[in-house]
Design a protein around this motif. Sequence first.
Motif, PDB file in Angstrom:
ATOM      1  N   ILE A 388       0.756  -1.070  -0.065  1.00 11.85           N
ATOM      2  CA  ILE A 388      -0.098  -0.019   0.101  1.00 11.85           C
ATOM      3  C   ILE A 388       0.719   1.226  -0.057  1.00 11.85           C
ATOM      4  O   ILE A 388       0.419   2.312  -0.662  1.00 11.85           O
ATOM      5  CB  ILE A 388      -0.899  -0.011   1.205  1.00 11.85           C
ATOM      6  CG1 ILE A 388      -1.917  -1.221   1.100  1.00 11.85           C
ATOM      7  CG2 ILE A 388      -1.654   1.282   1.266  1.00 11.85           C
ATOM      8  CD1 ILE A 388      -2.689  -1.404   2.364  1.00 11.85           C
ATOM      9  N   ARG A 389       2.068   1.198   0.724  1.00 13.04           N
ATOM     10  CA  ARG A 389       2.922   2.438   0.567  1.00 13.04           C
ATOM     11  C   ARG A 389       3.379   2.809  -0.745  1.00 13.04           C
ATOM     12  O   ARG A 389       3.534   3.753  -1.132  1.00 13.04           O
ATOM     13  CB  ARG A 389       4.064   2.210   1.521  1.00 13.04           C
ATOM     14  CG  ARG A 389       4.961   3.223   1.650  1.00 13.04           C
ATOM     15  CD  ARG A 389       5.940   2.861   2.653  1.00 13.04           C
ATOM     16  NE  ARG A 389       5.483   2.834   3.919  1.00 13.04           N
ATOM     17  CZ  ARG A 389       5.838   1.597   4.821  1.00 13.04           C
ATOM     18  NH1 ARG A 389       6.445   0.781   4.129  1.00 13.04           N
ATOM     19  NH2 ARG A 389       5.181   1.368   5.774  1.00 13.04           N
ATOM     20  N   GLU A 390       3.657   1.775  -1.502  1.00 15.96           N
ATOM     21  CA  GLU A 390       3.932   1.889  -2.882  1.00 15.96           C
ATOM     22  C   GLU A 390       2.874   2.293  -3.758  1.00 15.96           C
ATOM     23  O   GLU A 390       3.053   3.434  -4.579  1.00 15.96           O
ATOM     24  CB  GLU A 390       4.478   0.626  -3.567  1.00 15.96           C
ATOM     25  CG  GLU A 390       5.185   0.917  -4.972  1.00 15.96           C
ATOM     26  CD  GLU A 390       5.693  -0.415  -5.777  1.00 15.96           C
ATOM     27  OE1 GLU A 390       5.919  -0.406  -6.799  1.00 15.96           O
ATOM     28  OE2 GLU A 390       5.204  -1.490  -5.152  1.00 15.96           O
ATOM     29  N   LEU A 391       1.686   1.898  -3.507  1.00 20.69           N
ATOM     30  CA  LEU A 391       0.472   2.428  -4.229  1.00 20.69           C
ATOM     31  C   LEU A 391       0.255   3.854  -4.001  1.00 20.69           C
ATOM     32  O   LEU A 391      -0.061   4.549  -4.877  1.00 20.69           O
ATOM     33  CB  LEU A 391      -0.675   1.411  -3.900  1.00 20.69           C
ATOM     34  CG  LEU A 391      -1.954   1.966  -4.554  1.00 20.69           C
ATOM     35  CD1 LEU A 391      -1.927   1.943  -6.142  1.00 20.69           C
ATOM     36  CD2 LEU A 391      -2.936   0.860  -4.190  1.00 20.69           C
ATOM     37  N   ARG A 392       0.424   4.427  -2.614  1.00 17.49           N
ATOM     38  CA  ARG A 392       0.236   5.566  -2.360  1.00 17.49           C
ATOM     39  C   ARG A 392       0.926   6.495  -2.983  1.00 17.49           C
ATOM     40  O   ARG A 392       0.786   7.593  -3.610  1.00 17.49           O
ATOM     41  CB  ARG A 392       0.293   5.541  -0.679  1.00 17.49           C
ATOM     42  CG  ARG A 392       0.075   7.110  -0.115  1.00 17.49           C
ATOM     43  CD  ARG A 392       0.177   7.204   1.171  1.00 17.49           C
ATOM     44  NE  ARG A 392      -0.246   8.414   1.774  1.00 17.49           N
ATOM     45  CZ  ARG A 392       0.317   9.607   1.687  1.00 17.49           C
ATOM     46  NH1 ARG A 392       1.960   9.432   1.173  1.00 17.49           N
ATOM     47  NH2 ARG A 392      -0.034  10.654   2.195  1.00 17.49           N
ATOM     48  N   ASN A 393       2.369   6.041  -2.934  1.00 17.82           N
ATOM     49  CA  ASN A 393       3.606   6.893  -3.719  1.00 17.82           C
ATOM     50  C   ASN A 393       3.052   7.188  -4.968  1.00 17.82           C
ATOM     51  O   ASN A 393       3.297   8.285  -5.737  1.00 17.82           O
ATOM     52  CB  ASN A 393       4.784   6.425  -3.458  1.00 17.82           C
ATOM     53  CG  ASN A 393       5.055   6.644  -1.970  1.00 17.82           C
ATOM     54  OD1 ASN A 393       4.541   7.341  -1.252  1.00 17.82           O
ATOM     55  ND2 ASN A 393       6.077   5.642  -1.443  1.00 17.82           N
ATOM     56  N   GLU A 394       2.687   6.001  -5.881  1.00 19.77           N
ATOM     57  CA  GLU A 394       2.264   6.018  -7.146  1.00 19.77           C
ATOM     58  C   GLU A 394       1.185   6.940  -7.368  1.00 19.77           C
ATOM     59  O   GLU A 394       1.362   7.791  -8.531  1.00 19.77           O
ATOM     60  CB  GLU A 394       2.048   4.778  -7.840  1.00 19.77           C
ATOM     61  CG  GLU A 394       1.558   4.476  -9.195  1.00 19.77           C
ATOM     62  CD  GLU A 394       3.078   4.863  -9.955  1.00 19.77           C
ATOM     63  OE1 GLU A 394       2.745   5.229 -11.195  1.00 19.77           O
ATOM     64  OE2 GLU A 394       4.136   4.329  -9.631  1.00 19.77           O
ATOM     65  N   ILE A 395       0.048   7.006  -6.598  1.00 18.64           N
ATOM     66  CA  ILE A 395      -0.816   7.909  -6.987  1.00 18.64           C
ATOM     67  C   ILE A 395      -0.654   9.277  -7.053  1.00 18.64           C
ATOM     68  O   ILE A 395      -1.016  10.119  -7.565  1.00 18.64           O
ATOM     69  CB  ILE A 395      -2.169   7.494  -6.212  1.00 18.64           C
ATOM     70  CG1 ILE A 395      -2.715   5.841  -6.485  1.00 18.64           C
ATOM     71  CG2 ILE A 395      -3.241   8.354  -6.000  1.00 18.64           C
ATOM     72  CD1 ILE A 395      -3.629   5.421  -5.887  1.00 18.64           C
ATOM     73  N   TYR A 396       0.100   9.714  -5.663  1.00 18.72           N
ATOM     74  CA  TYR A 396       0.426  11.057  -5.443  1.00 18.72           C
ATOM     75  C   TYR A 396       1.353  11.587  -6.560  1.00 18.72           C
ATOM     76  O   TYR A 396       1.211  12.670  -7.048  1.00 18.72           O
ATOM     77  CB  TYR A 396       1.227  11.101  -4.104  1.00 18.72           C
ATOM     78  CG  TYR A 396       0.383  11.353  -2.774  1.00 18.72           C
ATOM     79  CD1 TYR A 396       0.215  12.812  -2.371  1.00 18.72           C
ATOM     80  CD2 TYR A 396      -0.530  10.325  -2.138  1.00 18.72           C
ATOM     81  CE1 TYR A 396      -0.791  12.729  -1.419  1.00 18.72           C
ATOM     82  CE2 TYR A 396      -1.173  10.441  -1.167  1.00 18.72           C
ATOM     83  CZ  TYR A 396      -1.567  11.946  -0.698  1.00 18.72           C
ATOM     84  OH  TYR A 396      -2.247  11.944   0.357  1.00 18.72           O
ATOM     85  N   ARG A 397       2.140  10.598  -6.860  1.00 19.14           N
ATOM     86  CA  ARG A 397       3.131  10.763  -8.225  1.00 19.14           C
ATOM     87  C   ARG A 397       2.198  11.074  -9.374  1.00 19.14           C
ATOM     88  O   ARG A 397       2.481  12.254 -10.029  1.00 19.14           O
ATOM     89  CB  ARG A 397       4.161   9.907  -8.590  1.00 19.14           C
ATOM     90  CG  ARG A 397       4.805  10.109  -9.803  1.00 19.14           C
ATOM     91  CD  ARG A 397       5.691   8.827 -10.033  1.00 19.14           C
ATOM     92  NE  ARG A 397       6.520   9.112 -11.266  1.00 19.14           N
ATOM     93  CZ  ARG A 397       6.115   8.819 -12.384  1.00 19.14           C
ATOM     94  NH1 ARG A 397       4.926   8.504 -12.597  1.00 19.14           N
ATOM     95  NH2 ARG A 397       6.803   9.087 -13.436  1.00 19.14           N
ATOM     96  N   ALA A 398       1.246  10.296  -9.746  1.00 22.84           N
ATOM     97  CA  ALA A 398       0.353  10.464 -10.946  1.00 22.84           C
ATOM     98  C   ALA A 398      -0.547  11.823 -10.751  1.00 22.84           C
ATOM     99  O   ALA A 398      -0.706  12.602 -11.720  1.00 22.84           O
ATOM    100  CB  ALA A 398      -0.777   9.264 -10.905  1.00 22.84           C
ATOM    101  N   VAL A 399      -0.988  12.207  -9.588  1.00 28.67           N
ATOM    102  CA  VAL A 399      -1.782  13.427  -9.348  1.00 28.67           C
ATOM    103  C   VAL A 399      -0.687  14.517  -9.677  1.00 28.67           C
ATOM    104  O   VAL A 399      -1.173  15.608 -10.333  1.00 28.67           O
ATOM    105  CB  VAL A 399      -2.298  13.389  -7.851  1.00 28.67           C
ATOM    106  CG1 VAL A 399      -2.853  14.881  -7.592  1.00 28.67           C
ATOM    107  CG2 VAL A 399      -3.614  12.365  -7.701  1.00 28.67           C
ATOM    108  N   ALA A 400       0.430  14.344  -9.361  1.00 31.13           N
ATOM    109  CA  ALA A 400       1.285  15.717  -9.378  1.00 31.13           C
ATOM    110  C   ALA A 400       1.669  15.904 -11.040  1.00 31.13           C
ATOM    111  O   ALA A 400       1.768  16.988 -11.229  1.00 31.13           O
ATOM    112  CB  ALA A 400       2.554  15.615  -8.563  1.00 31.13           C
TER     113      ALA A 400
END
Length: 492
Positions: A388-400
């Motif tokens: 989940i930590r990796e998934l969270r980082n991926e989503i924040y990156r995509a939003v940015a």
Amino acid sequence: MNISDPTGLQSVLVVDDETGSQEVIRRTLDEDFHILTAGSADAARLIMEDGRYDIAVVLCDQRMPGTSGVQFLRELRERWPDVVRIIISGYTDSEDIIAGINDAGIYQYVLKPWLPDHLLEVVRGAVEARKLQAEMHRLDLELRTSTPVLRGRAADKRAQVQATFHFDRIVRAPGSPMDAICELAARVARYDLSVLVLGESGSGKELLARAIHYSSPRAARAFVMENCAAMSESLLESELFGHKRGAFTGAYEDHVGLFQRADGGTVFLDEIGDTSPAFQVKLLRVLQEGEVRPVGATRPVPINARVVAATHRNLEEDVRAGRFREDLYYRLVGMTLTMPPLRERRGDILPIAQSLLAQALGDLGLAPRSFTPEALRCLSSHEWPGNIRELRNEIYRAVALMDADAESIDAQALSGKVLRGQMNGAGAAGGAESVSLPQSGTLQERLDAMEAAIVREAMLRCRWNKTHAAKELGLSRVGLRNKLQRFGLEAK
């Protein structure tokens, strides 16, 4: 009803049978205060009873015909206790002074001949004391009346926190493997058992620990946590058990450890498997004796805290290998819960991704958006070794990285490793979800569908850069353009 002087100055009543003394005091104080005068206690009493002014201070001569100053101020104390009382006298009779202090509750005893500056400072201090007394009285009233309100607000906030970290708030799909784990954890939470949570890094062990705490009888007390792998043994001991001033270099003051801060609550020890054997001995003693000894202290301190520990290691193997104390292990495993990695609960990926997306948009102050179907397929196909930590980082990156005017987040905003999961997931996760092949049709039709999926995956990974995609696929730009036209592929 008392009214203030039109000048806005505080009112001071001067009581003296000598007119000359009244006038000298008036000239000394009239720039700072509104001065009222009376030649006797009876005249002063009438002014007080008239109630036209809010008298702050009464300056009264001790020796007057009829009622003495102390006698009048004693009456003043009973009838108008908020007025500050000051005696002025040319006599130093100790009995008068004691009576004034004890019976009349005077603020100051000013001796004649007085100095103007001194008298002015005494009256200013008296007015300030009255203001402070009124403020303290107001605060006392507010505190008494606000206690039920504060108690209600605290209860509402506590209920809100408990709801936020309830097992039902652990995001998952219907029929998720997490259902059975949450049900078991909810049963265990009611009892004061130590819990060991196993699982890979980033799989949500802390979230489960918080749910256990806020579903337990200890929910109203503190939940504190420490990552045991994040600091040295000496610092970890100081952080958990506390230390006394001067216990070591840099210990400039007493430090209360987390076990004491969590009194009545829960201590979450993350990555407990990475602690040293020496620290394990000290922790075992804390759990056995129910007390901690701060570093540098001579006496232990009793503690009452539930322990929830977590680790990504196989502690049973570590016990057999001698890396982890067996007695401590059995102290921690009142109940063992295992968090499955995200790749073993693929049905949860999309609900978690949607929840994290809403959180990311809210944190960054952006309007609500959703993922495109292509982006969702890429997310669900990736293995997520970081969970989940990796998934969270991926989503924040995509939003940015998404376009400011984009209505949704497409696959192009995802990282290359996630895009590769579109094809790599075929063998590990049932490729039918990532490469949609027709279940019927001629061999050519099915080969065309496979080729279209491969081309699209390459275009996604190369961010629709035709030059890079053509090179990767071993095609010319013209050949790639022909295939894109043939299969009707375009960026979405």
